[in-house]
Each structure stands twice: as structure tokens, then as C-alpha cells.
Design an enzyme around this catalytic site. Sequence first.
Site, PDB file in Angstrom:
ATOM      1  N   CYS A   1       0.817  -1.199   0.000  1.00 47.37           N
ATOM      2  CA  CYS A   1       0.000   0.000   0.000  1.00 47.37           C
ATOM      3  C   CYS A   1       0.852   1.250   0.000  1.00 47.37           C
ATOM      4  CB  CYS A   1      -0.843   0.044   1.266  1.00 47.37           C
ATOM      5  SG  CYS A   1      -1.737  -1.469   1.576  1.00 47.37           S
TER       6      CYS A   1
ATOM      7  N   GLY B   1      -1.348   1.296  -4.668  1.00 45.18           N
ATOM      8  CA  GLY B   1      -2.600   0.650  -4.290  1.00 45.18           C
ATOM      9  C   GLY B   1      -3.771   1.310  -4.966  1.00 45.18           C
TER      10      GLY B   1
ATOM     11  N   ASN C   1       1.307  -0.037   5.840  1.00 39.91           N
ATOM     12  CA  ASN C   1       1.809  -0.692   4.640  1.00 39.91           C
ATOM     13  C   ASN C   1       2.709  -1.816   5.100  1.00 39.91           C
ATOM     14  OD1 ASN C   1       4.320   0.085   2.137  1.00 39.91           O
ATOM     15  ND2 ASN C   1       2.745  -1.446   2.084  1.00 39.91           N
ATOM     16  N   GLY C   2       2.355  -3.034   4.708  1.00 39.48           N
ATOM     17  CA  GLY C   2       3.174  -4.159   5.118  1.00 39.48           C
ATOM     18  C   GLY C   2       2.300  -5.342   5.469  1.00 39.48           C
TER      19      GLY C   2
ATOM     20  N   TYR D   1      10.405  -3.001  -9.024  1.00 43.45           N
ATOM     21  CA  TYR D   1       9.096  -2.824  -9.625  1.00 43.45           C
ATOM     22  C   TYR D   1       8.223  -1.773  -8.948  1.00 43.45           C
ATOM     23  CZ  TYR D   1       4.118  -3.702 -10.189  1.00 43.45           C
ATOM     24  OH  TYR D   1       2.787  -3.534 -10.378  1.00 43.45           O
TER      25      TYR D   1
ATOM     26  N   SER E   1       7.404  -0.016 -15.516  1.00 36.94           N
ATOM     27  CA  SER E   1       8.511  -0.341 -14.618  1.00 36.94           C
ATOM     28  C   SER E   1       9.702  -0.993 -15.318  1.00 36.94           C
ATOM     29  CB  SER E   1       8.015  -1.209 -13.458  1.00 36.94           C
ATOM     30  OG  SER E   1       7.130  -2.185 -13.933  1.00 36.94           O
TER      31      SER E   1
ATOM     32  N   ASP F   1      11.799  -6.416 -19.262  1.00 36.15           N
ATOM     33  CA  ASP F   1      10.818  -6.137 -18.210  1.00 36.15           C
ATOM     34  C   ASP F   1      11.517  -6.272 -16.872  1.00 36.15           C
ATOM     35  OD1 ASP F   1       8.469  -5.369 -17.048  1.00 36.15           O
ATOM     36  OD2 ASP F   1       7.282  -7.073 -17.759  1.00 36.15           O
ATOM     37  N   ASP F   2      10.855  -5.716 -15.843  1.00 34.56           N
ATOM     38  CA  ASP F   2      11.490  -5.713 -14.525  1.00 34.56           C
ATOM     39  C   ASP F   2      11.406  -7.067 -13.837  1.00 34.56           C
ATOM     40  OD1 ASP F   2       8.574  -4.525 -14.327  1.00 34.56           O
ATOM     41  OD2 ASP F   2       8.995  -5.555 -12.453  1.00 34.56           O
TER      42      ASP F   2
ATOM     43  N   CYS G   1       6.172 -13.803  -1.172  1.00 31.83           N
ATOM     44  CA  CYS G   1       6.546 -12.716  -0.274  1.00 31.83           C
ATOM     45  C   CYS G   1       5.576 -12.691   0.895  1.00 31.83           C
ATOM     46  CB  CYS G   1       6.478 -11.381  -1.013  1.00 31.83           C
ATOM     47  SG  CYS G   1       6.759  -9.968   0.076  1.00 31.83           S
TER      48      CYS G   1
ATOM     49  N   CYS H   1      15.990  -7.343   1.849  1.00 32.52           N
ATOM     50  CA  CYS H   1      15.213  -8.569   1.845  1.00 32.52           C
ATOM     51  C   CYS H   1      15.136  -9.019   0.401  1.00 32.52           C
ATOM     52  CB  CYS H   1      13.805  -8.348   2.396  1.00 32.52           C
ATOM     53  SG  CYS H   1      12.778  -9.834   2.235  1.00 32.52           S
TER      54      CYS H   1
ATOM     55  N   CYS I   1      11.919 -13.142  -2.105  1.00 31.94           N
ATOM     56  CA  CYS I   1      11.200 -13.630  -3.291  1.00 31.94           C
ATOM     57  C   CYS I   1      12.148 -14.289  -4.288  1.00 31.94           C
ATOM     58  CB  CYS I   1      10.395 -12.503  -3.939  1.00 31.94           C
ATOM     59  SG  CYS I   1      11.336 -11.016  -4.312  1.00 31.94           S
TER      60      CYS I   1
HETATM   61  P1  5GP Z   1       3.572 -11.806 -14.826  1.00 29.04           P
HETATM   62  O1  5GP Z   1       2.832 -11.360 -16.021  1.00 29.04           O
HETATM   63  O2  5GP Z   1       4.822 -12.567 -15.109  1.00 29.04           O
HETATM   64  O3  5GP Z   1       2.686 -12.545 -13.855  1.00 29.04           O
HETATM   65  O4  5GP Z   1       3.992 -10.518 -14.012  1.00 29.04           O
HETATM   66  C1  5GP Z   1       5.086  -9.735 -14.428  1.00 29.04           C
HETATM   67  C2  5GP Z   1       4.635  -8.357 -14.700  1.00 29.04           C
HETATM   68  O5  5GP Z   1       3.901  -7.865 -13.607  1.00 29.04           O
HETATM   69  C3  5GP Z   1       5.778  -7.419 -14.920  1.00 29.04           C
HETATM   70  O6  5GP Z   1       5.460  -6.597 -16.027  1.00 29.04           O
HETATM   71  C4  5GP Z   1       5.865  -6.597 -13.656  1.00 29.04           C
HETATM   72  O7  5GP Z   1       6.134  -5.229 -13.974  1.00 29.04           O
HETATM   73  C5  5GP Z   1       4.515  -6.745 -13.032  1.00 29.04           C
HETATM   74  N1  5GP Z   1       4.565  -7.003 -11.587  1.00 29.04           N
HETATM   75  C6  5GP Z   1       5.550  -7.508 -10.842  1.00 29.04           C
HETATM   76  N2  5GP Z   1       5.191  -7.586  -9.541  1.00 29.04           N
HETATM   77  C7  5GP Z   1       3.945  -7.115  -9.463  1.00 29.04           C
HETATM   78  C8  5GP Z   1       3.039  -6.907  -8.373  1.00 29.04           C
HETATM   79  O8  5GP Z   1       3.334  -7.186  -7.212  1.00 29.04           O
HETATM   80  N3  5GP Z   1       1.836  -6.354  -8.702  1.00 29.04           N
HETATM   81  C9  5GP Z   1       1.507  -6.032  -9.981  1.00 29.04           C
HETATM   82  N4  5GP Z   1       0.313  -5.507 -10.208  1.00 29.04           N
HETATM   83  N5  5GP Z   1       2.326  -6.211 -11.007  1.00 29.04           N
HETATM   84  C10 5GP Z   1       3.530  -6.753 -10.762  1.00 29.04           C
HETATM   85 MG    MG Z   2       5.148  -4.440 -15.755  1.00 28.90          MG
END
Ligand code: 5GP
Ligand code: MG
Length: 466
Positions: A5, A37, A111-112, A251, A292, A354-355, A391, A445, A448
Site C-alpha cells: 500500500c 494501491g 503498509n506491510g 518494480y 517499470s 521487463d522488470d 513474499c 530482503c 522472493c
Molecule cells: P507476470 O505477467 O509474469 O505474472 O507478471 C510480471 C509483470 O507484472 C511485470 O510486467 C511486472 O512489472 C509486473 N509485476 C511484478 N510484480 C507485481 C506486483 O506485485 N503487482 C503487480 N500488479 N504487477 C507486478
Molecule cells: Mg510491468
Amino acid sequence: MKEKCGVAGIYLRPSEHEVFQAARLAYFALYSLQHRGQESAGIAVADGVRIDARKGMGLVAEVFNEEDLRSLTGHIACAHALYSTSGAATADHIQPFVIRSKLGGIALAHNGNLVNYEQLKEFLEETGSTFLSHSDTEVIVKLIAKSYKKGLERALTDTIQMIKGSFALVVMTENALIGARDPNGIRPLCLGKLHNGWMLASESCAVDAVGGEFVRDISPGEIVIINDDGVLSFEFGERTAKRTCIFEYVYFARPDSVLDTIPVQEARLRMGAVLARENPVDADVVLGVPDSGLGAAMGYSAASGIPYVMGIVKNKYIGRTFIAPTQDTREKMVFVKHNALKSDVAGKRVIIIDDSIVRGTTCKRLVQVLRNAGAREVHFRISSPPVRFPCYFGIDTPCRAELISSAHTEAEVRDEIGADSLAFISIDGMFEALRSISPKTYGYCKGCFTGEYPIPFPGELNGRRL
Ligand code: 5GP
Ligand code: MG
């Protein structure tokens, strides 16, 4: 329920001649933390005598109208934007939580994620508390209320010593604003100065948004109490070990924020540069997945000398894909969300960055999007290591079965997403990138990626789900 959050707090010096509107500043702060959020938002205000609050489901702009903001008068505000990750959001979970007792009121935004929530809830129920929600945040408020008669400081320190897990807290009483960060500092929290007061926020971009001046990060294990006397800081005893969440840089945080002295965009640029060195490939263009993945793609391009192109357009009016509750909807949403720029990619060998890969949904669709647009080769590069473990501290990584890298090798994932090649940054490479910005040895940390967590989770052996 895990929650990641955004939290914010405003304290304005009270004055006799003005009706203070801390709520308005809190609204702008929340607006700039919207990326943290999107499910619900709330603002509580205090005017020295009473606490009032307005909360609702949806985006910040949907929850508050002019009338709401005008009616929220007071010189202190505590605000929250919630992203509940369970998929089943209910109104009981909307923060800040507000409780009123004979001794006074408390509003709290968290947040947490607490790892000893069940035990604490049981303890409180045995001593007569009843609960309205399944939120760990309600446990924190109830614990504070329980020891409130010992005074605010004692109540806070007692509570904070009982809760385990990750927490960046913004707490408000009728006449004080309080911030606290868990002993590992897993989630971020910073202090800003306003021309007539102070503020707290998850990220420094919120301080910028309201024209404040960034002062410093709240330290792991630190509590700050802000009132008319200024900012009082103390530590709550426990030995602290900095273990900030590395995924904030990967991210979660906004690129214009500076978290624990590291500018987020700089971190992403350098991760991209290390990724280019570790995983080079011959290609014509580099592009990043908005938003991101862009920083890492720029860093990759600069380090490799391969031209950077926009390549992909993201629809700005779509929430984050994870909001869609089922895999089926999630997969369809990616097509609505991203489209390729044919002029950038047709006939080209494309490196797409991608990140992170979580479930593998996004990158699979993006490979298709690029091939449909005529890309000759598609090489996927990821600026974080494979996410293999869940996580427990507030980032929305699903259970292990859904994490594509937890059960599959890199080659299998490459085949599954249909890319010509796939490579991730190494864990050491990621740390190298961060260390190159801040040579001070920061702890992170990285649960993940490695399954090693800073706090043992009950029911886990060595942090691994049994
Ligand atoms: P995937 O499609 O592999 O399930 O998720 C990867 C994508 O989701 C990446 O583009 C990344 O930027 C984004 N992403 C990574 N972690 C999170 C998260 O905790 N929440 C959301 N909404 N997007 C995430
Ligand atoms: Mg993304």
C-alpha cells in the site's frame, strides 16, 4: 491477506484564524502514491478534538469529491491507498482504521504485512476484543488502544514490540502524527517538511507532489512523533538490521522517488546496464515494458550501444493487470494493455526488457504482440532474478505453484513464453547495481528470489513453505 500500500500523513501547525485542510495535502500525496494501491483509499483528519474520516473503494479520484475534502477539516491527516492482494476486497478492509475510546481516538494506516497476525488476534480475542475485519492492521490498532492508558509513547512502543513482520505505519491521534518503521525497514517511509508543518509518506514522490522538502528516511526501528513541539524521534529498543525490500527498486516504487538514499530510476538504469553486460545479445533495438521496465531498458541500451526505441505503447487508463481476479481475464487484459509500434519493430531483432516475471502472463503476451507486429527475433531480458518464492511482507507474489520460475527452468520458461532467448540478471549483479550507487553496505530482503527471509514465518522451515 497481504497488502502492499501507500501511506501518508500531514501535520500542519494549528492556528486560530485558519480552517486547516490537511486533508487536501493528504489527497495530493495519496494521488502520487496511487501506484502503490488502487483498490481503495481513505483519509482521516484530526482537529485537536475529534477524528473524522472518509473512505471508499476505488481510485483516489473516485473516492473523494470536492464536498468530501471541504468537510474534512483539521490540521492533521492520515491517509492510505490500499492494494489488497487477495482479490476479494471488502469495505471492512479500507484504511485508515479509526477507533474511538474514552481515552481518545486513533487512526492508523499500515503498509506491510504482519507474520504473527493469527497469534496476536487470538491473544486479543481471549482478552475480549472483537474484530470487524481479517486485516492485520486492525490488530495493530486494537493493541495500541489496549495500552493507551499508559500514554501514547508507551502504547506505541509496547505494540511495536509485539508485532512482527513488515510495517510502515502512519498513526494519528487528535493532536499528533506518528510514523514508525519495522526493525528491518522492509517497507519504506520518509519524512518531509512543509512550509507550516511536516509530512510522512511511503515515497519521496509524495513529498514532491505537495511542494514539500524531503528531509530523510525514517530509520528501521524508529518512531517519530510529530506535534506542536516538532519532530521527536526515538528507537523502540530492538536491534535493527536493515533489510529493505529490493522489489521496491525492481518494480514497486515510482522512478522519481528516492528510497533509503537510492534514487529508484538510477537503480533501474544500473540494473539494466549490468543485465546488458551479463546477458548480451546481437540485436537491432532495445525496448522496455512500460512503465517499470523502462529504466532497465534505457540502461541496457546505453551499456550495449543498441538503440532504444519506444516499441510498445501502454494504455494509461488500465489498472494493473493483477487486479483482474482470474487467470483468464488477466491474460486477455494484456492485449488491451499493450500494443506494439510496428514502425519500431517490424523486421527487427528486438530485445525487450521487463522488470520481473511472476506468473509469466505479461511476457508471453508481449512476445505475441511483438511477433504480430513483425519482429524478426524477440529476446527477453529481465532486470531481476527469477521470482521463485512467495513474499510474506506485502508484495503481491502469489503462492509458489503460480510462480512460473519456481517450477520451471529458464529454458522451459523461454519456450513457454515463446521468446528466441530469455535471460535474467543474477542476484550478485542486482546487488552490484545497488552498491554502485550507495557503497554503504545496505541489507536487503531478497526473499522472493532466494527464499531467505529476514523474519521467520510461523509454519515455515528456514523460510520455505513446507
Ligand atoms: P507476470 O505477467 O509474469 O505474472 O507478471 C510480471 C509483470 O507484472 C511485470 O510486467 C511486472 O512489472 C509486473 N509485476 C511484478 N510484480 C507485481 C506486483 O506485485 N503487482 C503487480 N500488479 N504487477 C507486478
Ligand atoms: Mg510491468
